[in-house]
Design an enzyme around this catalytic site. Structure first.
Site, PDB file in Angstrom:
ATOM      1  N   GLU A  96      41.669  48.203  34.753  1.00 32.24           N
ATOM      2  CA  GLU A  96      43.024  48.149  35.460  1.00 32.24           C
ATOM      3  C   GLU A  96      43.450  46.652  35.267  1.00 32.24           C
ATOM      4  O   GLU A  96      42.533  45.841  35.514  1.00 32.24           O
ATOM      5  CB  GLU A  96      43.235  48.812  36.650  1.00 32.24           C
ATOM      6  CG  GLU A  96      43.130  50.154  36.849  1.00 32.24           C
ATOM      7  CD  GLU A  96      42.842  50.862  38.209  1.00 32.24           C
ATOM      8  OE1 GLU A  96      42.561  50.017  39.067  1.00 32.24           O
ATOM      9  OE2 GLU A  96      42.728  51.973  38.297  1.00 32.24           O
ATOM     10  N   CYS A 116      30.310  49.408  36.954  1.00 32.74           N
ATOM     11  CA  CYS A 116      29.638  48.426  37.538  1.00 32.74           C
ATOM     12  C   CYS A 116      28.526  48.607  38.076  1.00 32.74           C
ATOM     13  O   CYS A 116      28.150  49.938  38.261  1.00 32.74           O
ATOM     14  CB  CYS A 116      30.445  47.691  38.731  1.00 32.74           C
ATOM     15  SG  CYS A 116      29.679  46.316  39.395  1.00 32.74           S
ATOM     16  N   GLU A 171      31.575  42.957  37.537  1.00 34.23           N
ATOM     17  CA  GLU A 171      31.057  41.791  38.064  1.00 34.23           C
ATOM     18  C   GLU A 171      31.020  40.803  36.952  1.00 34.23           C
ATOM     19  O   GLU A 171      30.326  40.773  35.721  1.00 34.23           O
ATOM     20  CB  GLU A 171      29.368  42.066  38.290  1.00 34.23           C
ATOM     21  CG  GLU A 171      28.617  40.611  38.692  1.00 34.23           C
ATOM     22  CD  GLU A 171      29.308  39.565  39.786  1.00 34.23           C
ATOM     23  OE1 GLU A 171      29.726  38.540  39.095  1.00 34.23           O
ATOM     24  OE2 GLU A 171      29.710  39.929  40.627  1.00 34.23           O
ATOM     25  N   SER A 202      35.294  35.422  40.545  1.00 33.64           N
ATOM     26  CA  SER A 202      34.705  35.938  41.908  1.00 33.64           C
ATOM     27  C   SER A 202      33.377  36.800  41.278  1.00 33.64           C
ATOM     28  O   SER A 202      33.356  37.532  40.465  1.00 33.64           O
ATOM     29  CB  SER A 202      35.667  37.258  42.326  1.00 33.64           C
ATOM     30  OG  SER A 202      35.054  37.843  43.609  1.00 33.64           O
ATOM     31  N   SER A 224      32.062  37.092  47.002  1.00 32.69           N
ATOM     32  CA  SER A 224      32.057  38.197  47.788  1.00 32.69           C
ATOM     33  C   SER A 224      31.117  38.516  48.827  1.00 32.69           C
ATOM     34  O   SER A 224      29.840  38.919  48.464  1.00 32.69           O
ATOM     35  CB  SER A 224      32.114  39.732  46.695  1.00 32.69           C
ATOM     36  OG  SER A 224      33.065  39.418  45.976  1.00 32.69           O
ATOM     37  N   HIS A 226      30.966  39.697  52.635  1.00 32.40           N
ATOM     38  CA  HIS A 226      30.983  40.993  53.225  1.00 32.40           C
ATOM     39  C   HIS A 226      29.995  41.177  54.495  1.00 32.40           C
ATOM     40  O   HIS A 226      30.183  42.246  55.105  1.00 32.40           O
ATOM     41  CB  HIS A 226      30.887  42.070  52.199  1.00 32.40           C
ATOM     42  CG  HIS A 226      31.590  42.047  51.112  1.00 32.40           C
ATOM     43  ND1 HIS A 226      33.039  41.793  50.999  1.00 32.40           N
ATOM     44  CD2 HIS A 226      31.556  41.875  49.718  1.00 32.40           C
ATOM     45  CE1 HIS A 226      33.885  41.891  49.871  1.00 32.40           C
ATOM     46  NE2 HIS A 226      32.750  41.827  49.105  1.00 32.40           N
ATOM     47  N   CYS A 345      44.404  48.231  46.925  1.00 28.48           N
ATOM     48  CA  CYS A 345      42.886  48.672  46.965  1.00 28.48           C
ATOM     49  C   CYS A 345      42.589  49.973  47.447  1.00 28.48           C
ATOM     50  O   CYS A 345      42.920  50.490  48.418  1.00 28.48           O
ATOM     51  CB  CYS A 345      42.322  47.396  47.626  1.00 28.48           C
ATOM     52  SG  CYS A 345      40.823  47.512  47.426  1.00 28.48           S
TER      53      CYS A 345
END
Length: 382
Positions: A96, A116, A171, A202, A224, A226, A345
């Protein structure tokens, strides 16, 4: 699987690669610039439409080369102007691309892999596993498709796409060479001429490739994160077991320092209810990032089936943001865009099997793209 034609796909070739290609077919190197402008500035994929190229060369190109982007499966437009493309790549997988407009700025979120391998616990793509790396043509092809869709050609005039973020599926640093080539095309004047400050990569934290990055390109970097400690990040982002936080942040600081400018790292932090949204997590984060010039993007989690996670309350998010603000950090909270076309998302389960679930992806990367023009260095933590 999309059948290969055996021809050289010119779409993903950098200027240097294009010049070598023309050498190889016995043509002058200046032809590379001519053809690149037709491809990227004007969106042309038909050699016969390249009117300043001789007929003999056009015939030669038709015999040995092509301009082929990913196949567009669908395009949807949200009521807020967000656009989403689902495209099929040569491996047969779909990925996408999402466009987020805001005022005079338009940010394109681009995928780098189908699937991924990092297995982040809040990411359904990780659960689906890795399928394939996208080629350079498939990465830059997402920009090419979007640019043509807007009719904004030549690309350098009244452009719709002002910023690109490598925040889609996959990634990027695990598809290093192809992503680097595509980003060079994004910034090259013969490509899309986007400023280096407006192209962002990213990463979840592939330390050796972060260290390699500065040898090849100068772009903005987003991490990223988190989690504010290794124990929690090991659970959420398993690559942390190999490259723990201090090692990771050291590599990010080295990269930012190598740019030789006052640039800041963007920290992406997906907020998960009762997991990483507590006061103690904010306090840990303040301490963790004290030596890292950065801005922080808080991303409320969008739940998806069987994820096991929930979105924190608005009060919890505001409290977290306020604590970081009080410590001197520049903090934004992501605004969800494109929900009515499932571009927000976490909304695409079942539509595309190999899609990203990294909760920071796709939408409201507008905060990131605004950094160069709206976030003064003085407003960041240093």
């Amino acid at each position: 699987m999309i059948a290969s034609t055996g021809k050289t796909n010119l779409l993903g070739l950098t200027q240097q690669e294009m010049e070598k290609f023309f050498d190889s077919i016995g043509e002058k190197r200046f032809r590379a610039g001519q053809v690149m402008k037709w491809i990227h500035h004007f969106g042309v994929d038909d050699f016969d439409a390249m009117t300043n190229v001789s007929k003999a060369l056009r015939e030669k190109l038709k015999a040995c080369a092509e301009v082929r982007g990913p196949e567009v499966v669908s395009e949807d437009i949200s009521s807020d102007g967000t656009r989403k493309w689902v495209v099929r790549v040569e491996s047969g997988s779909c990925v996408e691309t999402v466009y987020i407009p805001q005022g005079k700025r338009g940010t394109l979120c681009v995928s780098s892999q189908a699937g991924c391998a990092l297995d982040c616990s809040f990411c359904s793509t990780g659960k689906q596993g890795f399928n394939s790396n996208l080629t350079a043509a498939e990465v830059i092809g997402q920009v090419w498709i979007a640019n043509k869709s807007f009719g904004s050609v030549p690309a350098t005039v009244d452009r719709a796409i002002t910023n690109v973020v490598m925040m889609g599926m996959g990634e990027p640093l695990l598809n290093f060479d192809n992503v680097i080539a595509a980003m060079h095309l994004m910034m090259d004047d013969l490509g899309y001429g986007i400023s280096k400050r407006r192209v962002t990569l990213s990463t979840s934290g592939v330390v050796p490739m972060i260290d390699e990055l500065s040898k090849h390109i100068d772009v903005s970097l987003a991490l990223s994160l988190h989690a504010p400690n290794d124990a929690l990040r090991n659970q959420l982002v398993p690559i942390n077991k190999k490259y723990p936080l201090q090692m990771l942040l050291d590599s990010c600081r080295r990269y930012m320092s190598s740019l030789g400018e006052k640039r800041v790292l963007t920290i992406e932090y997906t907020m998960l209810k009762d997991i990483n949204d507590k006061v103690e997590h904010a306090v840990e984060m303040i301490e963790l990032l004290k030596d890292t010039p950065c801005k922080i993007n808080l991303i409320p989690f969008n739940p998806f089936p069987h994820s096991g996670y929930e979105r924190p309350s608005n009060n919890a998010i505001r409290r977290f943001q306020d604590l970081l603000h009080q410590a001197g950090y520049n903090v934004t909270v992501r605004t969800t865009r494109g929900e009515d076309i499932d571009a927000a998302c976490g909304q695409l389960v079942g539509q595309v099997m190999d899609r990203t679930r990294r909760s920071e992806r796709y939408i409201a990367v507008r905060e990131l793209s605004a950094e160069a023009e709206t976030a003064p260095v003085a407003a960041t933590r240093t």
